[in-house]
Design a protein around this motif. Structure first.
Motif, PDB file in Angstrom:
ATOM      1  N   UNK A   8       0.834  -1.199   0.000  1.00 22.51           N
ATOM      2  CA  UNK A   8       0.000   0.000   0.000  1.00 22.51           C
ATOM      3  C   UNK A   8       0.867   1.247   0.000  1.00 22.51           C
ATOM      4  N   UNK A   9       1.897   1.189   0.812  1.00 22.29           N
ATOM      5  CA  UNK A   9       2.816   2.333   0.903  1.00 22.29           C
ATOM      6  C   UNK A   9       3.546   2.544  -0.425  1.00 22.29           C
ATOM      7  N   UNK A  10       4.015   1.440  -1.012  1.00 22.95           N
ATOM      8  CA  UNK A  10       4.722   1.540  -2.298  1.00 22.95           C
ATOM      9  C   UNK A  10       3.809   2.119  -3.365  1.00 22.95           C
ATOM     10  N   UNK A  11       2.538   1.665  -3.340  1.00 31.43           N
ATOM     11  CA  UNK A  11       1.594   2.145  -4.350  1.00 31.43           C
ATOM     12  C   UNK A  11       1.343   3.650  -4.194  1.00 31.43           C
ATOM     13  N   UNK A  12       1.182   4.056  -2.940  1.00 34.17           N
ATOM     14  CA  UNK A  12       0.928   5.483  -2.697  1.00 34.17           C
ATOM     15  C   UNK A  12       2.123   6.330  -3.142  1.00 34.17           C
ATOM     16  N   UNK A  13       3.308   5.847  -2.826  1.00 37.28           N
ATOM     17  CA  UNK A  13       4.504   6.605  -3.212  1.00 37.28           C
ATOM     18  C   UNK A  13       4.644   6.643  -4.727  1.00 37.28           C
ATOM     19  N   UNK A  14       4.375   5.485  -5.364  1.00 39.99           N
ATOM     20  CA  UNK A  14       4.529   5.429  -6.820  1.00 39.99           C
ATOM     21  C   UNK A  14       3.550   6.351  -7.527  1.00 39.99           C
ATOM     22  N   UNK A  15       2.371   6.593  -6.889  1.00 36.06           N
ATOM     23  CA  UNK A  15       1.375   7.442  -7.537  1.00 36.06           C
ATOM     24  C   UNK A  15       1.551   8.911  -7.203  1.00 36.06           C
ATOM     25  N   UNK A  16       2.454   9.212  -6.320  1.00 34.25           N
ATOM     26  CA  UNK A  16       2.602  10.608  -5.900  1.00 34.25           C
ATOM     27  C   UNK A  16       3.156  11.444  -7.053  1.00 34.25           C
ATOM     28  N   UNK A  17       2.698  12.681  -7.186  1.00 32.34           N
ATOM     29  CA  UNK A  17       3.167  13.529  -8.286  1.00 32.34           C
ATOM     30  C   UNK A  17       4.678  13.730  -8.279  1.00 32.34           C
ATOM     31  N   UNK A  18       5.259  13.766  -7.093  1.00 34.28           N
ATOM     32  CA  UNK A  18       6.712  13.966  -7.038  1.00 34.28           C
ATOM     33  C   UNK A  18       7.441  12.820  -7.728  1.00 34.28           C
ATOM     34  N   UNK A  19       6.989  11.589  -7.456  1.00 35.80           N
ATOM     35  CA  UNK A  19       7.650  10.425  -8.052  1.00 35.80           C
ATOM     36  C   UNK A  19       7.377  10.366  -9.552  1.00 35.80           C
ATOM     37  N   UNK A  20       6.105  10.586  -9.928  1.00 33.82           N
ATOM     38  CA  UNK A  20       5.790  10.519 -11.359  1.00 33.82           C
ATOM     39  C   UNK A  20       6.525  11.614 -12.129  1.00 33.82           C
ATOM     40  N   UNK A  21       6.626  12.782 -11.503  1.00 31.03           N
ATOM     41  CA  UNK A  21       7.385  13.854 -12.160  1.00 31.03           C
ATOM     42  C   UNK A  21       8.840  13.446 -12.341  1.00 31.03           C
ATOM     43  N   UNK A  22       9.398  12.847 -11.277  1.00 34.18           N
ATOM     44  CA  UNK A  22      10.806  12.438 -11.358  1.00 34.18           C
ATOM     45  C   UNK A  22      11.011  11.378 -12.433  1.00 34.18           C
ATOM     46  N   UNK A  23      10.074  10.408 -12.499  1.00 32.62           N
ATOM     47  CA  UNK A  23      10.190   9.357 -13.520  1.00 32.62           C
ATOM     48  C   UNK A  23      10.073   9.970 -14.909  1.00 32.62           C
ATOM     49  N   UNK A  24       9.109  10.882 -15.026  1.00 28.97           N
ATOM     50  CA  UNK A  24       8.911  11.510 -16.333  1.00 28.97           C
ATOM     51  C   UNK A  24      10.144  12.288 -16.754  1.00 28.97           C
ATOM     52  N   UNK A  25      10.686  13.040 -15.787  1.00 35.20           N
ATOM     53  CA  UNK A  25      11.867  13.832 -16.104  1.00 35.20           C
ATOM     54  C   UNK A  25      13.022  12.932 -16.526  1.00 35.20           C
ATOM     55  N   UNK A  26      13.146  11.785 -15.850  1.00 33.90           N
ATOM     56  CA  UNK A  26      14.259  10.894 -16.152  1.00 33.90           C
ATOM     57  C   UNK A  26      14.025  10.134 -17.450  1.00 33.90           C
ATOM     58  N   UNK A  27      12.730   9.819 -17.748  1.00 32.21           N
ATOM     59  CA  UNK A  27      12.443   8.857 -18.801  1.00 32.21           C
ATOM     60  C   UNK A  27      12.435   9.412 -20.206  1.00 32.21           C
ATOM     61  N   UNK A  28      11.980  10.630 -20.345  1.00 35.69           N
ATOM     62  CA  UNK A  28      11.750  11.087 -21.708  1.00 35.69           C
ATOM     63  C   UNK A  28      13.002  11.604 -22.405  1.00 35.69           C
ATOM     64  N   UNK A  29      13.880  12.169 -21.663  1.00 32.75           N
ATOM     65  CA  UNK A  29      15.169  12.532 -22.215  1.00 32.75           C
ATOM     66  C   UNK A  29      15.090  13.616 -23.272  1.00 32.75           C
ATOM     67  N   UNK A  30      15.832  13.376 -24.351  1.00 34.46           N
ATOM     68  CA  UNK A  30      16.018  14.410 -25.368  1.00 34.46           C
ATOM     69  C   UNK A  30      14.703  14.765 -26.067  1.00 34.46           C
ATOM     70  N   UNK A  31      13.902  13.735 -26.396  1.00 40.07           N
ATOM     71  CA  UNK A  31      12.642  13.996 -27.103  1.00 40.07           C
ATOM     72  C   UNK A  31      11.739  14.891 -26.268  1.00 40.07           C
ATOM     73  N   UNK A  32      11.688  14.611 -24.967  1.00 39.11           N
ATOM     74  CA  UNK A  32      10.842  15.434 -24.113  1.00 39.11           C
ATOM     75  C   UNK A  32      11.396  16.845 -23.985  1.00 39.11           C
ATOM     76  N   UNK A  33      12.710  16.927 -24.038  1.00 38.92           N
ATOM     77  CA  UNK A  33      13.322  18.254 -23.969  1.00 38.92           C
ATOM     78  C   UNK A  33      12.907  19.079 -25.189  1.00 38.92           C
TER      79      UNK A  33
END
Lengths: 230, 177
Positions: A176-201
């Motif tokens: 439950x804790x892992x799920x809540x953390x994974x859904x938090x905007x801070x984590x999703x933002x961090x994943x998004x920032x890390x994942x998209x790279x050059x194309x997202x830039x």
């Protein structure tokens, strides 16, 4: 007649004995008083002598302790084998067991700990230990020791560690804790920032420019139609 | 402990969704151009594949031209409608919208469109394009940047929250009326 004579004689004898007792007591009473006074006087004298003797002994002890010879005597006694022998005998005997039992019986350790905690001494000691370089040095020494390495290795390889990890993974709260953390905007933002790279830039730059263009185009259109800006 | 963490997470989500921005003509135009490129690319690839297949089979093209054009046009229309309606009614974002980080939502409650409403919006999109794209001009003047198709379908285009890959989009704040 014989019987009446016997009774009369018995009564006469009793009266004579009572009279004798009374006379005897009256004669003894001054002597008993004298003896009692003598006993009280003896007790008072003994008490006074004991007190005087005790005072004299304490005075002599104080004088002996204050004397420089006392330290010398203690040093010599400690240097001799006598103290070692006495301590050894004490440890061999039941003294340690008796002391330990008394420590437990009278809750000595608990009382001392309570007092230390109440005085704040523990906090000061912990703060001193954490601030000082000694703790860092000790921790470094412990971590560098091969024994600790072996111990950690054994702990990791032990079945206990596997069981602990398995129980942790089975815990519903963990997931439950892992799920809540994974859904938090801070984590999703961090994943998004890390994942998209050059194309997202590139896309981010394009988005920024397009929004600027939106604003510019709207201002121009509103100016052309003489409308107030947004 | 997990409840406390969840409370903090949801509080952060609420803070995250406080800003709402209606998107303008240029941003939406770029998103639409990307979608049009995808649609056309797929259509060209499919048409090329069909043309190759027909070239292998000894079928007289002249006899089939009219039929092929009609079928191809119908398929292209279906593909275009399906593309937009499906994306608008599922995630609220076409690939172009996703790239531009915009999303189509109901103007009243901020919800994702139902398929019928998405279809109405597509019809409105066509109608807005027919008079030399004049149906899109209200985007420049409307307070909520709505075009003709938005007004017909009761929709708005707003900035989408930044999403991680594979997660469902959370609805944005209810748009103001």
């Amino acid at each position: 007649m014989t019987q009446s004579f016997y009774n009369e004689g018995q009564r006469l004898l009793g009266a004579t004995m009572r009279l004798g007792g009374t006379v005897g007591l009256a004669a003894i009473r001054p002597a008993a008083g004298a003896v009692e006074a003598a006993v009280r006087l003896e007790r008072a004298a003994r008490s006074a002598a004991t007190r005087r003797l005790g005072d004299a002994a304490l005075t002599a002890l104080d004088a002996a302790l204050l004397s420089p010879l006392a330290e010398e005597a203690v040093d010599r006694a400690m240097a001799s084998g006598l103290v070692r022998h006495a301590v050894g005998r004490a440890f061999e005997g039941p003294l340690i067991d008796v002391i330990a039992e008394d420590l437990v019986r009278y809750a000595v350790v608990e009382r001392v700990v309570d007092q230390l905690l109440a005085d704040g001494l523990v906090e000061r000691m912990v703060g001193r230990a954490l601030d000082g370089p000694e703790l860092e040095r000790v921790v470094g020494t412990v971590l560098d020791s091969p024994a600790i390495e072996r111990l950690i290795g054994q702990t990791i390889e032990s079945r206990l560690a596997d069981q602990a990890v398995a129980q942790l993974l089975d815990s519903e709260e963990l997931w439950l804790l892992v799920e809540e953390i994974a859904q938090s905007p801070a984590v999703t933002d961090a994943i998004t920032q890390q994942g998209f790279g050059f194309a997202d830039e590139v896309a981010g730059g394009m988005r920024a420019r397009s929004r600027n263009a939106d604003a510019w185009l709207e201002r121009a259109a509103r100016r052309a139609l003489r409308r107030s800006p947004r | 402990m997990s409840q406390a963490v969840a409370a903090r997470v949801h509080e952060s989500e609420r803070e995250h969704a406080t800003e709402l921005q209606y998107e303008g003509l240029v941003t939406r135009g770029i998103a639409f151009a990307i979608d049009a490129a995808i649609i056309d690319l797929v259509a060209i690839v499919v048409a090329g594949a069909v043309a190759l297949a027909l070239s292998v089979l000894s079928v007289s093209k002249d006899s089939l031209d009219t039929i092929l054009i009609a079928v191809g046009g119908a398929l292209f229309l279906a593909w275009s409608v399906g593309y937009f309606v499906t994306f608008w009614s599922t995630t609220g974002q076409t690939p172009g919208s996703r790239l531009m980080r915009i999303t189509v939502r109901g103007a009243d409650d901020g919800s994702i469109l139902r398929p019928r409403r998405a279809a109405v919006r597509f019809v409105g999109l066509v109608l807005a394009a027919i008079p030399l794209l004049a149906g899109f001009l209200p985007i420049l003047f409307d307070e909520r940047r709505r075009g003709l198709h938005d007004m017909l379908a009761g929709t708005v285009v707003v900035e989408a929250p930044q999403l991680s890959r594979g997660s469902a989009p959370s609805p944005p704040r209810t748009p103001r009326r």
